[in-house]
Write an enzyme that holds these catalytic residues in place. Structure first.
Site, PDB file in Angstrom:
ATOM      1  N   ARG A  47      33.776  11.560   1.772  1.00 18.91           N
ATOM      2  CA  ARG A  47      32.855  11.966   2.189  1.00 18.91           C
ATOM      3  C   ARG A  47      32.069  13.920   1.542  1.00 18.91           C
ATOM      4  NH1 ARG A  47      31.034  12.544   6.885  1.00 18.91           N
ATOM      5  NH2 ARG A  47      31.737  10.985   7.636  1.00 18.91           N
ATOM      6  N   TYR A  98       5.633  15.723  -6.192  1.00 19.23           N
ATOM      7  CA  TYR A  98       6.088  14.508  -6.477  1.00 19.23           C
ATOM      8  C   TYR A  98       6.106  14.287  -4.587  1.00 19.23           C
ATOM      9  CZ  TYR A  98       9.869  11.282  -6.281  1.00 19.23           C
ATOM     10  OH  TYR A  98      10.316   9.528  -6.048  1.00 19.23           O
ATOM     11  N   ASP A 169      11.647  22.054  -9.125  1.00 17.29           N
ATOM     12  CA  ASP A 169      11.766  20.504  -9.699  1.00 17.29           C
ATOM     13  C   ASP A 169      12.375  20.403 -10.649  1.00 17.29           C
ATOM     14  OD1 ASP A 169      12.098  18.034  -9.898  1.00 17.29           O
ATOM     15  OD2 ASP A 169      10.734  17.635  -7.753  1.00 17.29           O
ATOM     16  N   LYS A 194      16.359   9.948 -12.960  1.00 20.62           N
ATOM     17  CA  LYS A 194      14.864   9.903 -14.235  1.00 20.62           C
ATOM     18  C   LYS A 194      16.290  10.191 -15.733  1.00 20.62           C
ATOM     19  CE  LYS A 194      12.907   9.545 -10.870  1.00 20.62           C
ATOM     20  NZ  LYS A 194      11.645   9.801 -10.320  1.00 20.62           N
TER      21      LYS A 194
HETATM   22  C1  LIG Z   1      11.771  10.893  -9.224  1.00 15.84           C
HETATM   23  C2  LIG Z   1      11.642  12.400  -8.765  1.00 15.84           C
HETATM   24  C3  LIG Z   1      12.111  12.820  -7.128  1.00 15.84           C
HETATM   25  C4  LIG Z   1      12.944  12.455  -6.380  1.00 15.84           C
HETATM   26  O1  LIG Z   1      13.974  11.416  -7.278  1.00 15.84           O
HETATM   27  P1  LIG Z   1      14.865   9.972  -6.485  1.00 15.84           P
HETATM   28  O2  LIG Z   1      15.752   9.860  -7.540  1.00 15.84           O
HETATM   29  O3  LIG Z   1      13.904   8.733  -7.074  1.00 15.84           O
HETATM   30  O4  LIG Z   1      15.318  10.559  -4.932  1.00 15.84           O
HETATM   31  C5  LIG Z   1      11.679  14.153  -6.731  1.00 15.84           C
HETATM   32  N1  LIG Z   1      11.281  14.652  -7.852  1.00 15.84           N
HETATM   33  C6  LIG Z   1      10.395  14.477  -9.386  1.00 15.84           C
HETATM   34  C7  LIG Z   1       9.209  15.070 -10.077  1.00 15.84           C
HETATM   35  C8  LIG Z   1      10.592  13.340  -9.367  1.00 15.84           C
HETATM   36  O5  LIG Z   1      10.513  12.376 -10.169  1.00 15.84           O
END
Ligand SMILES: *Cc1c(COP(=O)(O)O)cnc(C)c1O
Length: 371
Positions: A47, A98, A169, A194
């Site tokens: 961890r 998001y 982000d 993504k």
């Molecule tokens: C998908 C997404 C997240 C969250 O990420 P996960 O990997 O699904 O937990 C945060 N910000 C944006 C812009 C996203 O597209």
């Protein structure tokens, strides 16, 4: 780093960073499946660290220009950042941020843990007016799914002037197209689920920063909360990252072509894509990004029409999420929390298929669905 590597561009960094360098070592760090390690080493327990995470963190950190920490998902990365804040701290965030970010803040706000201050972050004056009330600026640009562009250099500098840390982000842009640390952010957050992973087969998140105190706080949160990445996920994400610049470049070129053609289609009421000169954030995107990305949204007359067009697609896959090699489409308004999104808006995550095959698919589905 021994050579001219500090001046290498993203496509080179993506291929070279996070590699073993010694004689006889494998080209790639192999996945280390271990919960515990023999005494006397550096990691100790699973961890607290893992060599496979470290390789991915080295590569992502090199791309963003900071030090990266990986987490179980983008959501876990976001939560770790927000959990470094003291009780009662206010977070200024895009009102269209998001869904998961808004959901997390709404949840902790009900228990008095944090305060959410939503703002139209494409309205720079509104951000500057509210910034003094915040303890953290949480930005996202381009913003999902309306594709608004935030004036990052201005709002990040304003936060820094007030001594307020800022996070961007950067999931939509990826470090290939936008490097928020260089634009003045304290930290960058990614859903590596993504584009970085890029193959719709894993969940993983990351935070990158140059702030040692924040890094230590995040490492503590990761070890204490236990939202650690899986070894296999980290290994696959690093494999994905190797081709990130190539995939983004191809998908972006196709997105530009599809956006132009959709904008000319009489069936389409509006196209939202920062690469189109008609987009309100076009000039800003051109100034702070090296390309407008591969996400676009387009609007049809109604939810029914948009659903009919989606059902008529043969190549483009209906589904949420984005950033994979395959093109996917999502009528965002169907999700609770997306009430500000027009009912007939379809968000298209453009993949790396042949551009003409993608256009033919859209064209036939529009002809049949709208006709
Ligand atoms: C998908 C997404 C997240 C969250 O990420 P996960 O990997 O699904 O937990 C945060 N910000 C944006 C812009 C996203 O597209």
């Amino acid at each position: 780093m021994t050579d001219g590597s500090s001046s290498w561009r993203p496509a080179t960094v993506a291929v070279t960073a996070g590699r073993p360098a010694g004689p006889g070592e494998p080209f790639s760090v192999p996945p280390t499946f271990a919960s515990t390690y023999r005494d006397g080493g550096t990691v100790g327990y699973g961890r607290w660290g893992n060599p496979t995470w470290t390789a991915l963190e080295d590569a992502l950190g090199a791309l963003e220009g900071g030090r990266a920490l990986t987490f179980a998902s983008g959501q876990a990365a976001m939560a770790a950042v927000l959990e470094t804040l003291p009780v009662g701290a206010a977070v200024l965030l895009p009102r269209d941020a998001y869904l998961g970010t808004r959901g997390f803040l709404a949840d902790v706000a009900t228990r008095g843990r944090l305060v959410a201050l939503p703002v139209d972050m494409t309205d720079t004056a509104a951000v500057l007016a509210q910034l003094a009330d915040a303890h953290l600026l949480w930005a996202e640009s381009p913003i999902n799914p309306l594709l608004g562009v935030v004036d990052l250099p201005v709002v990040l500098a304003a936060a820094a002037d007030l001594g307020i840390p800022s996070v961007v982000d950067n999931t939509f842009a990826t470090p290939v197209l936008q490097q928020p640390l260089a634009l003045g952010a304290t930290a960058v957050m990614h859903s590596a689920t993504k584009y970085i992973g890029g193959h719709s087969d894993l969940l993983l998140g990351a935070v990158v920063t140059r702030d040692e105190e924040l890094l230590a706080g995040l490492l503590a949160r990761r070890s204490l909360h236990g939202a650690i990445p899986g070894t296999q996920e980290a290994w696959l994400a690093l494999r994905g990252l190797r081709t990130l610049p190539l995939r983004v470049e191809r998908a972006q070129a196709t997105a530009g072509l599809l956006a132009e053609r959709l904008a000319q289609s009489p069936a389409v009421a509006r196209v939202r894509y920062p690469g189109l000169p008609s987009h309100p954030g076009h000039a800003l995107a051109a100034a702070q990004m090296s390309g407008p990305g591969a996400m676009l949204s387009f609007e049809l007359g109604s939810a029914e029409t948009a659903d009919a067009v989606t059902a008529g697609l043969r190549l483009i896959v209906g589904g949420t999420s984005l950033g994979g090699v395959e093109s996917t489409i999502d009528r965002r308004r169907r999700w609770a929390g997306e009430e500000r999104v027009p009912p007939g808006l379809l968000r298209l995550s453009v993949g790396i298929e042949d551009p003409e095959d993608l256009w033919s698919d859209l064209e036939q589905a529009l002809d049949r669905g709208v006709g």
